[in-house]
Design an enzyme around this catalytic site. Sequence first.
Site, PDB file in Angstrom:
ATOM      1  N   LYS A   9       0.849  -1.199   0.000  1.00  0.00           N
ATOM      2  CA  LYS A   9       0.000   0.000   0.000  1.00  0.00           C
ATOM      3  C   LYS A   9       0.874   1.235   0.000  1.00  0.00           C
ATOM      4  CE  LYS A   9       0.884   1.409   4.364  1.00  0.00           C
ATOM      5  NZ  LYS A   9       1.460   2.740   4.713  1.00  0.00           N
ATOM      6  N   ALA A 101       9.351  -0.485   5.316  1.00  0.00           N
ATOM      7  CA  ALA A 101       9.492   0.483   4.232  1.00  0.00           C
ATOM      8  C   ALA A 101       8.353   1.482   4.160  1.00  0.00           C
ATOM      9  CB  ALA A 101       9.590  -0.258   2.901  1.00  0.00           C
ATOM     10  N   SER A 107       1.320  -6.086   7.237  1.00  0.00           N
ATOM     11  CA  SER A 107      -0.138  -6.005   7.326  1.00  0.00           C
ATOM     12  C   SER A 107      -0.790  -6.691   6.134  1.00  0.00           C
ATOM     13  CB  SER A 107      -0.580  -4.534   7.381  1.00  0.00           C
ATOM     14  OG  SER A 107      -0.110  -3.907   8.557  1.00  0.00           O
ATOM     15  N   ASP A 140      -3.362  -1.275  10.021  1.00  0.00           N
ATOM     16  CA  ASP A 140      -3.455  -1.244   8.559  1.00  0.00           C
ATOM     17  C   ASP A 140      -4.068  -2.511   7.972  1.00  0.00           C
ATOM     18  OD1 ASP A 140      -2.338   1.262   8.462  1.00  0.00           O
ATOM     19  OD2 ASP A 140      -0.331   0.573   7.909  1.00  0.00           O
TER      20      ASP A 140
END
Length: 284
Positions: A9, A101, A107, A140
């Site tokens: 994401k 990152a 997640s 998340d």
Amino acid sequence: MVTEFARAKINLTLDILGKRADGFHEVEMIMQTVELADVVELKKISGGINFKIDAKKIIGGEKIPADEKNLAYRAAAEVCKVCGKNLGVEINLHKKIPAAAGLGGGSADAAAVIRGMNNLFSLNFTADELCKIGARIGSDVPFCVIGGTCLAQGRGEKLTRLPNFKNIGVVLMKPHGEISTAWAYKTFDELPAPNHPPTSDVIKFFDAGNFKETFAKFSNVLELVAMKKFPELKTYKNKMIQAGAKAALVSGSGPTIFALTDEVEKVAASVAEYDAEIFLTKIF
């Protein structure tokens, strides 16, 4: 066997509204999945959780826990707990998303396990029920369960779908090194009040299908925090914009910068001289 893609994401906007009574931060952010994904394979076994991870293809993969500390393992255990059953499952996780990152790799893996077990064992959980399971694992995870384009509020678990904008390339640039999410939020709390992203304006443009107007309004209050640890991020961002990126921004707590562009090769080439990992992908 069931195979699930755990997609990375990016945060098109990220705003922190304050500290909550439960210790979490109240956030408001527009999140978007991209095509880059880990691959999660699940199959039935007689009992227990047999978890295997192949992280040789990513830098720092050896640091990712391969036991019950991994979010994917915890997700499997949570599904069993919610069901009240010993659902025997073997999980093979193949990592492609860089770790630590700001891209939500852990997640995404947890979300893929939740979806995969729902399919593998015909549990018939609704999307909302899967998201509630995910919220027990991490903030998340609910978004990663459904993906696409969403406004996330609360601590990240309150989701509102937004119109998708596809057919846009994405360049991801991750410097060598990591940023702890806990450190990023703690450092943010010590800074003066930020300029908050115009999230409501972005949503209005999304609803109108006017995506071009949104690019200049994408903003992340944690970007300055990330740049305190990685000052070179500002140079990377400017280089990608000069090369024609529609927008460039730190994702999550960083240190990855993403650029949205119709010319991924050109934008990637503009920063190829720097010592960083570069991934070419697209909005998904």
